[in-house]
Design an enzyme around this catalytic site. Structure first.
Site, short mmCIF file in Angstrom:
data_model
loop_
_atom_site.label_atom_id
_atom_site.label_comp_id
_atom_site.label_asym_id
_atom_site.label_seq_id
_atom_site.Cartn_x
_atom_site.Cartn_y
_atom_site.Cartn_z
N ASN A 44 97.32 5.83 4.75
CA ASN A 44 97.05 4.50 4.18
C ASN A 44 95.61 4.02 4.29
OD1 ASN A 44 99.74 4.40 3.58
ND2 ASN A 44 100.30 2.98 5.23
N HIS B 33 105.04 3.87 -0.20
CA HIS B 33 104.62 3.87 1.20
C HIS B 33 105.37 2.83 2.03
CE1 HIS B 33 100.74 6.42 1.09
NE2 HIS B 33 101.56 6.81 0.13
N ASP B 34 105.93 1.83 1.38
CA ASP B 34 106.81 0.89 2.08
C ASP B 34 108.15 1.56 2.39
OD1 ASP B 34 107.90 -1.40 3.20
OD2 ASP B 34 108.66 -2.11 1.26
N SER C 255 94.99 11.55 -19.06
CA SER C 255 95.37 10.16 -19.40
C SER C 255 95.64 9.36 -18.12
CB SER C 255 96.60 10.15 -20.31
OG SER C 255 97.67 10.89 -19.71
N GLY D 241 112.39 2.05 5.79
CA GLY D 241 113.07 1.55 4.59
C GLY D 241 112.21 0.53 3.84
N VAL E 86 108.88 4.21 5.25
CA VAL E 86 108.66 3.80 6.65
C VAL E 86 109.59 2.65 7.00
CG1 VAL E 86 106.93 3.03 8.30
CG2 VAL E 86 106.25 4.52 6.40
N HIS F 52 102.14 10.45 -10.21
CA HIS F 52 100.74 10.88 -10.25
C HIS F 52 100.24 11.08 -11.69
CE1 HIS F 52 100.82 12.42 -5.79
NE2 HIS F 52 100.91 11.12 -5.89
N THR F 53 100.99 10.63 -12.66
CA THR F 53 100.52 10.55 -14.04
C THR F 53 99.55 9.38 -14.20
OG1 THR F 53 101.15 10.31 -16.35
CG2 THR F 53 102.51 9.16 -14.78
N SER G 262 107.26 -3.60 5.39
CA SER G 262 106.53 -3.35 6.64
C SER G 262 105.08 -2.97 6.35
CB SER G 262 107.21 -2.27 7.48
OG SER G 262 107.32 -1.06 6.75
N ARG H 12 102.33 2.93 -5.84
CA ARG H 12 102.23 3.68 -4.59
C ARG H 12 102.63 2.83 -3.39
NH1 ARG H 12 97.12 5.74 -1.49
NH2 ARG H 12 97.94 7.54 -0.37
C1 HEM Z 1 105.31 14.09 -2.99
C2 HEM Z 1 104.55 13.66 -2.02
C3 HEM Z 1 103.30 12.85 -2.27
C4 HEM Z 1 102.08 13.10 -1.75
C5 HEM Z 1 101.71 14.24 -0.82
C6 HEM Z 1 101.19 12.10 -2.28
C7 HEM Z 1 99.84 12.01 -1.97
C8 HEM Z 1 98.96 11.15 -2.57
C9 HEM Z 1 97.55 11.10 -2.29
C10 HEM Z 1 96.83 11.95 -1.25
C11 HEM Z 1 97.00 10.18 -3.11
C12 HEM Z 1 95.53 9.78 -3.16
C13 HEM Z 1 95.25 8.87 -1.97
C14 HEM Z 1 93.79 8.64 -1.71
O1 HEM Z 1 92.96 8.97 -2.53
O2 HEM Z 1 93.48 8.11 -0.65
C15 HEM Z 1 98.05 9.64 -3.90
C16 HEM Z 1 97.90 8.68 -4.85
C17 HEM Z 1 98.94 8.11 -5.56
N1 HEM Z 1 100.28 8.33 -5.34
FE1 HEM Z 1 101.08 9.80 -4.26
N2 HEM Z 1 101.89 11.27 -3.08
C18 HEM Z 1 103.19 11.67 -3.11
C19 HEM Z 1 104.24 11.05 -3.76
C20 HEM Z 1 104.11 9.88 -4.47
C21 HEM Z 1 105.23 9.08 -4.93
C22 HEM Z 1 106.69 9.36 -4.64
C23 HEM Z 1 104.69 8.03 -5.62
C24 HEM Z 1 105.39 6.89 -6.30
C25 HEM Z 1 106.61 6.92 -6.76
C26 HEM Z 1 103.25 8.20 -5.61
C27 HEM Z 1 102.35 7.41 -6.26
C28 HEM Z 1 100.98 7.55 -6.20
C29 HEM Z 1 100.07 6.84 -7.07
C30 HEM Z 1 100.45 5.95 -8.23
C31 HEM Z 1 98.76 7.17 -6.65
C32 HEM Z 1 97.44 6.63 -7.19
C33 HEM Z 1 97.10 5.35 -6.42
C34 HEM Z 1 95.83 4.65 -6.83
O3 HEM Z 1 95.16 5.05 -7.77
O4 HEM Z 1 95.50 3.66 -6.15
N3 HEM Z 1 102.94 9.31 -4.88
N4 HEM Z 1 99.25 10.24 -3.55
#
Ligand code: HEM
Ligand SMILES: *[C@@H]1O[C@H](CO)[C@@H](O)[C@H](O)[C@H]1NC(C)=O
Length: 331
Positions: free
Chosen positions: A98, A70-71, A252, A76, A74, A197-198, A80, A66
């Site tokens: 963040n 997030h890098d 999983s 590129g 913002v 999100h897997t 940052s 993640r």
């Molecule tokens: C499509 C738009 C996306 C939205 C709206 C979104 C939103 C979120 C949110 C709300 C969370 C939970 C944050 C929290 O609990 O504070 C999350 C977690 C996560 N996101 Fe996304 N996300 C998106 C796309 C992505 C992308 C593109 C990636 C990576 C390629 C990603 C990877 C992850 C991962 C791996 C987690 C789990 C992080 C952890 O357990 O620490 N997400 N995301």
């Protein structure tokens, strides 16, 4: 003789690109061999720190994946996101997406410290993030890809852009598509990258609206499967418990697979932004959710392609930016 010439010209190109990579050679962007001569141990060092960190805390893989996202969204992929508050920096770490949410900064620090010992002032923090995202995917059972390298680190951060460019979890499908388009990413990238999100967890605050007040109607989101919905309510009360966490992939949570897409089909996607890929009435994303749920190989293939594409967002190359000594502050 011919092969000698071939090898020589190959070496020349690689040397030129790693020593003199500048805007004067616009054809030369990022390349996987960037540290081949200047820090051949870079890949192994990143991998070895991650193996330990992820063995101790399997969720760390998700958190690092993640961080790269997030890098890149913002200014590129310029690290940052790693900068702390200082006299000249307003840290992105306090943005809405963040704050109380991003994790893994200590692991990046550890990788950077090791790299500074072995090849001082050579490997950028932005490249560390890109490598860590790939290795985290691999260590969780996902696909491998070659990571193009040669990014440099920013001397600036933007709290404002962090707040505007990173989509919120209650975004509509149109907003998701628009925010990805702004980064040069299409619907195929959106669906494949959402497959990240897997793995990982999300806080109650990010999905509460779906349980109690979808679309401001004081009703739950009707697309949620009943049992799943009841389980979520137990973790996430109407008031309080903002930081209680639930897996993004309930079947999983530390395994990188295509379950995420199957869960969406079963009404068990956690975030609204996951759900709307299927129910948002955009044919293209609906189709892709079904395709990736059926075919894990196709998902892995597209995920790898889209990660490279995301990693190529507006990197600093040549004489732009710097190689930070400490990822948390500019030199
Ligand atoms: C499509 C738009 C996306 C939205 C709206 C979104 C939103 C979120 C949110 C709300 C969370 C939970 C944050 C929290 O609990 O504070 C999350 C977690 C996560 N996101 Fe996304 N996300 C998106 C796309 C992505 C992308 C593109 C990636 C990576 C390629 C990603 C990877 C992850 C991962 C791996 C987690 C789990 C992080 C952890 O357990 O620490 N997400 N995301
Ligand atoms: C999303 O959530 C934010 C913060 O809770 C809220 O201000 C906004 O109105 C919500 N947007 C939608 C589309 O529901």
């Amino acid at each position: 003789m011919a092969s000698f010439k071939l090898i020589c010209s190959f070496l020349l190109v690689v040397l030129m690109s790693s020593c003199f990579q500048t805007q004067a050679f616009p054809g030369l962007g990022l390349i996987p061999e960037f540290y081949q001569f200047s820090c051949p141990q870079a890949n192994e060092i990143v991998m070895s720190v991650l193996e330990n960190a992820i063995a101790k805390d399997p969720r760390m893989a998700a958190s690092l994946l993640r961080l790269h996202f997030h890098d890149c969204f913002v200014q590129g992929c310029d690290a940052s996101v790693l900068l702390d508050d200082s006299k000249t920096i307003v840290s992105e770490k306090n943005s809405r997406p963040n704050k109380n949410s991003l994790r893994g900064f200590e692991v990046i620090d550890e990788i950077k410290a090791k790299l500074e010992q072995v090849c001082p002032h050579t490997v950028s923090c932005a490249d560390i993030l890109a490598l860590a995202a790939r290795d985290s995917t691999v260590l969780s059972g996902g696909p491998h890809w070659e990571v193009p390298l040669g990014r440099r680190d920013s001397r600036t951060a933007s709290l404002r852009i962090s707040n505007t460019n990173i989509p919120a979890p209650n975004s509509t499908i149109q907003t998701l598509i628009t925010k990805f388009k702004q980064q040069g990413l299409d619907e195929e990238d959106l669906v494949a990258l959402s497959g990240a999100h897997t793995i990982g967890m999300a806080r109650c605050a990010t999905f509460r609206q779906r349980l109690y007040n979808q679309n401001g109607k004081n009703q739950p989101d009707v697309t949620l499967e009943k049992n799943y919905y009841n389980g979520l309510k137990a973790v996430c009360p109407k008031v309080g418990g903002d930081n209680n966490i639930s897996p993004l992939d309930v079947s999983s949570p530390v395994r990188f697979d295509n379950k995420y897409f199957k869960l969406i089909l079963w009404g068990k996607g956690l975030l609204n932004s996951d759900e709307v890929l299927l129910t948002g009435n955009v044919k293209k994303t609906m189709e892709l959710v079904r395709i990736y749920a059926e075919n894990e190989d196709l998902f892995f293939h597209q995920f790898a392609n889209s990660m490279v594409k995301m990693g190529n967002i507006n990197p600093l190359i040549g004489f732009k930016g710097e190689i930070r000594k400490n990822c948390r502050r500019v030199n």
